[in-house]
Design an enzyme around this catalytic site. Structure first.
Site, mmCIF file in Angstrom:
data_model
loop_
_atom_site.group_PDB
_atom_site.id
_atom_site.type_symbol
_atom_site.label_atom_id
_atom_site.label_comp_id
_atom_site.label_asym_id
_atom_site.label_seq_id
_atom_site.Cartn_x
_atom_site.Cartn_y
_atom_site.Cartn_z
ATOM 1 N N HIS A 221 0.840 -1.200 0.000
ATOM 2 C CA HIS A 221 0.000 0.000 0.000
ATOM 3 C C HIS A 221 0.863 1.233 0.000
ATOM 4 O O HIS A 221 0.416 2.321 0.323
ATOM 5 C CB HIS A 221 -0.905 0.010 1.235
ATOM 6 C CG HIS A 221 -1.710 -1.223 1.345
ATOM 7 N ND1 HIS A 221 -1.418 -2.217 2.240
ATOM 8 C CD2 HIS A 221 -2.766 -1.657 0.623
ATOM 9 C CE1 HIS A 221 -2.287 -3.211 2.077
ATOM 10 N NE2 HIS A 221 -3.105 -2.888 1.101
ATOM 11 N N SER A 437 19.996 3.294 -39.680
ATOM 12 C CA SER A 437 21.299 3.556 -40.274
ATOM 13 C C SER A 437 22.109 2.283 -40.486
ATOM 14 O O SER A 437 22.920 2.220 -41.408
ATOM 15 C CB SER A 437 22.075 4.570 -39.444
ATOM 16 O OG SER A 437 21.898 4.332 -38.093
HETATM 17 P P1 ADP Z 1 16.124 5.042 -36.296
HETATM 18 O O1 ADP Z 1 16.458 5.313 -34.869
HETATM 19 O O2 ADP Z 1 15.018 5.912 -36.788
HETATM 20 O O3 ADP Z 1 15.881 3.629 -36.644
HETATM 21 P P2 ADP Z 1 18.866 5.858 -36.823
HETATM 22 O O4 ADP Z 1 18.927 6.675 -35.569
HETATM 23 O O5 ADP Z 1 19.712 4.656 -36.923
HETATM 24 O O6 ADP Z 1 17.373 5.509 -37.200
HETATM 25 O O7 ADP Z 1 19.222 6.797 -38.061
HETATM 26 C C1 ADP Z 1 18.578 8.035 -38.225
HETATM 27 C C2 ADP Z 1 19.047 8.659 -39.502
HETATM 28 O O8 ADP Z 1 18.769 7.787 -40.590
HETATM 29 C C3 ADP Z 1 18.333 9.933 -39.822
HETATM 30 O O9 ADP Z 1 18.966 11.023 -39.207
HETATM 31 C C4 ADP Z 1 18.398 9.998 -41.335
HETATM 32 O O10 ADP Z 1 19.574 10.665 -41.767
HETATM 33 C C5 ADP Z 1 18.552 8.555 -41.740
HETATM 34 N N1 ADP Z 1 17.367 8.050 -42.409
HETATM 35 C C6 ADP Z 1 16.158 7.808 -41.885
HETATM 36 N N2 ADP Z 1 15.333 7.292 -42.807
HETATM 37 C C7 ADP Z 1 16.042 7.221 -43.961
HETATM 38 C C8 ADP Z 1 15.753 6.771 -45.280
HETATM 39 N N3 ADP Z 1 14.564 6.298 -45.597
HETATM 40 N N4 ADP Z 1 16.737 6.829 -46.188
HETATM 41 C C9 ADP Z 1 17.948 7.311 -45.864
HETATM 42 N N5 ADP Z 1 18.276 7.731 -44.637
HETATM 43 C C10 ADP Z 1 17.340 7.690 -43.699
#
Ligand code: ADP
Ligand code: MG
Length: 570
Positions: A221, A437
């Site tokens: 509690h 990424s």
């Molecule tokens: P998340 O956490 O969203 O999975 P990350 O932190 O590993 O992704 O990466 C983020 C970065 O990925 C962003 O700042 C951007 O530059 C890049 N990004 C996101 N989507 C895409 C995409 N469709 N194509 C290319 N780069 C992308």
């Protein structure tokens, strides 16, 4: 206080309403806070002893979640953390009592004991056979101290299960009572709280804990525990809780137990699994045999973060009663059997070809090392940027890649086959980096490697073509065009600048310089772009004014390549 409620005074009825509505096996007694088995009358007519438990609300899924065939016949809910009234208990007794009588299972709190006890007395006067078993499993308090006796905690759920199975076997009230009493005497529980909880009607937490403080041996509690201390590791918490329980139950090697790892309400499932795994290891180290183990939310204290551990001594008969069927919403469907082999060998990854390794002096290695060093160095900066517009993991992802590459670089193939080096690097990234990424960088390196394969002597122009192919790979997999506010906004202009400069006859160094400038400007320009892809798209226009972290990272590592090669030339 922030809670999903309609009205502080309607918390209990609204909750019971929802519980009953979602369970065809349950009924809410009209105008009451009593949940009964829908088939309670039939069970009583068959000569089953009826089991009733209950107490203050706020401990969900206790006790309504344990109503059903094989466990309770009824649960009486009081206001949050307040014992139900005598008359509420009496109503429950009258609702489910049959010729075999009623057993009340009560947690050892003064209010509960009085109200259930008085109701039992009145019911007996009406001719109903009623017995009462009190559960006092809290080993944090001494067995006989200056207090109202040990409190009833999550071990109560084991008593529901054991007594429920005994009642379902058709045993008479005296035997069911004795079985429940013996079980209750074989149980020890102790808990630890990481946060307090807020009773809706009170509107603020019952106590406060500093960020790094925990409360040992608390009641359910939010009443203070036995000691306040510094936060320690999950293993250390488990060790201390178990030591106390093992000592109290006088358990020794080869003794058999059932284990309950109980979420006090606000503990993430991940942390509960960490604690559960730790508890099994700690018991194995003591050679105590864990016959059954369950981990989940069994008896909570509202949204309190924290856990309690419960051990109950078992023999074959008690085990059979734990295993017996119970159809309730909260008793777990899992058998509780502990895995004998919980870790399975993963299929082996293909082993890298043997042969010459990437030498320390090679330019390629020094470039890779410089890129990695830069990414490690800028981790906090990338984290901060990604926190603002994404989820904050980019810095960690990039530094994890860098760490692993540096760790494995001695095993990379020789510089004479740069494509193989890039492919191996891609494999490292693919293995250790997830997120968005990870695969984008992995494809970048794979495409570059494929382009290098086609060339005999990779000069600046070949590397430039490879870079262009790499960028095309990122755009293909990610579906991003320039202007979408992603790493492509740094990569694409850099690739164009590199090609144009080399075509104009500029030196490799100058061309690379132009590429870095283009990437840097491209990354800066993302601050004015609307996010359409990746997690930033959820942030929407709130991202405006802040550059894309992925694009910024590209400019940083391109810069590292440029400065390494510049030093080489001078
Ligand atoms: P998340 O956490 O969203 O999975 P990350 O932190 O590993 O992704 O990466 C983020 C970065 O990925 C962003 O700042 C951007 O530059 C890049 N990004 C996101 N989507 C895409 C995409 N469709 N194509 C290319 N780069 C992308
Ligand atoms: Mg991210």
């Amino acid at each position: 206080m922030k809670k999903l409620i309609n009205d502080v005074s309607a918390v209990v009825p609204d909750m019971l309403d929802g519980l009953a509505a979602f369970n065809p096996g349950l009924s809410l007694l009209q105008g009451s806070t009593i949940i009964v088995r829908a088939d309670a009358e039939a069970a009583a007519a068959l000569g089953e002893v009826a089991l009733i438990s209950g107490g203050g609300s706020g401990h969900e899924p206790a006790h309504g979640g344990y109503v059903g065939p094989g466990m309770l016949s009824a649960a009486v809910a009081g206001e949050v953390f307040t014992s139900p009234s005598t008359d509420a208990v009496l109503d429950a007794i009258r609702a489910v009592a049959g010729p075999a009588g009623v057993l009340l299972i009560v947690k050892n709190y003064t209010g509960d004991r009085f109200n259930f006890g008085l109701a039992a007395e009145i019911a007996r006067a009406e001719g109903i056979a009623v017995e009462m078993v009190t559960v006092a499993d809290d080993v944090a308090l001494s067995a006989s101290g200056e207090h109202a006796g040990r409190r009833g905690l999550a071990g109560t759920v084991f008593v529901h299960k054991i007594a429920g199975a005994a009642a379902a076997e058709g045993l008479p009230l005296s035997e069911v009572t004795q079985i429940a009493r013996d079980a209750a005497a074989s149980i020890g529980t102790m808990g630890v709280a990481l946060t307090p909880c807020t009773v809706p009607a009170a509107g603020k937490p019952g106590f406060t804990l500093a960020d790094d403080e925990i409360e040992w041996g608390l009641g359910i509690h939010g009443e203070p525990g036995v000691e306040r201390g510094a936060l320690v590791s999950a293993d250390a918490i488990v060790e201390r809780l178990l030591a106390k329980i093992v000592d109290d139950l006088k358990l020794k090697a080869d003794d058999r137990v059932a284990l309950l790892v109980n979420n006090l309400g606000g503990t993430p499932s991940s942390e509960l699994s960490i604690v559960a795994g730790s508890a099994l290891r700690a018991l194995a180290a003591r050679h105590i045999i864990v016959e059954r183990a369950w981990s989940g939310t069994f008896l909570s204290a509202l949204e309190m973060a924290g856990v309690s551990l419960t051990l109950m001594r078992v023999d074959d008969q008690r085990l059979a009663r734990l295993d017996a069927a119970a159809t309730t919403s909260a008793w777990p469907a899992l058998s509780g059997r502990v895995a004998q082999v919980s870790v399975k060998q993963a299929p082996a990854a293909p082993i890298a070809a043997s042969g010459a390794r990437l030498s320390r002096e090679s330019a390629l290695r020094r470039v890779i090392e410089a890129v990695c060093a830069r990414l490690l160095e800028v981790e906090p900066e990338l984290t901060e940027m990604d926190q603002r517009v994404g989820d904050g993991d980019l810095g960690i992802s990039m530094s994890r890649a860098a760490h692993s590459i540096l760790q494995e670089i001695d095993t990379y193939p020789a510089e004479s086959a740069p494509a193989d080096v890039l492919r191996t690097m891609s494999a490292t990234i693919r293995r250790v980096v997830g997120g968005t990424s990870g695969p984008l960088y992995a494809v970048m390196l794979l495409r570059a490697a494929a382009a290098l394969d086609e060339a005999h002597e990779p000069d600046a122009k070949v590397w430039s073509k490879a870079f262009t192919a790499a960028v095309a790979g990122v755009m293909e997999l990610g579906g991003a065009q320039p202007g979408n506010r992603t790493m492509v906004d740094a990569l694409h202009p850099a690739a164009v600048a590199l090609n144009v400069a080399l075509d104009k006859g500029l030196s490799a160094g100058d061309a690379l310089n132009a590429a870095v400038d283009a990437a840097t400007q491209g990354a800066e320009a993302t601050a004015q772009m609307h996010p359409r892809l990746g997690r930033s798209s959820y942030v929407g226009d709130r991202a405006l004014g802040f550059a894309d972290p992925g694009a910024h990272a590209v400019a940083l590592w391109l810069g590292a390549i440029e400065s390494t090669l510049r030093v080489d030339r001078s």
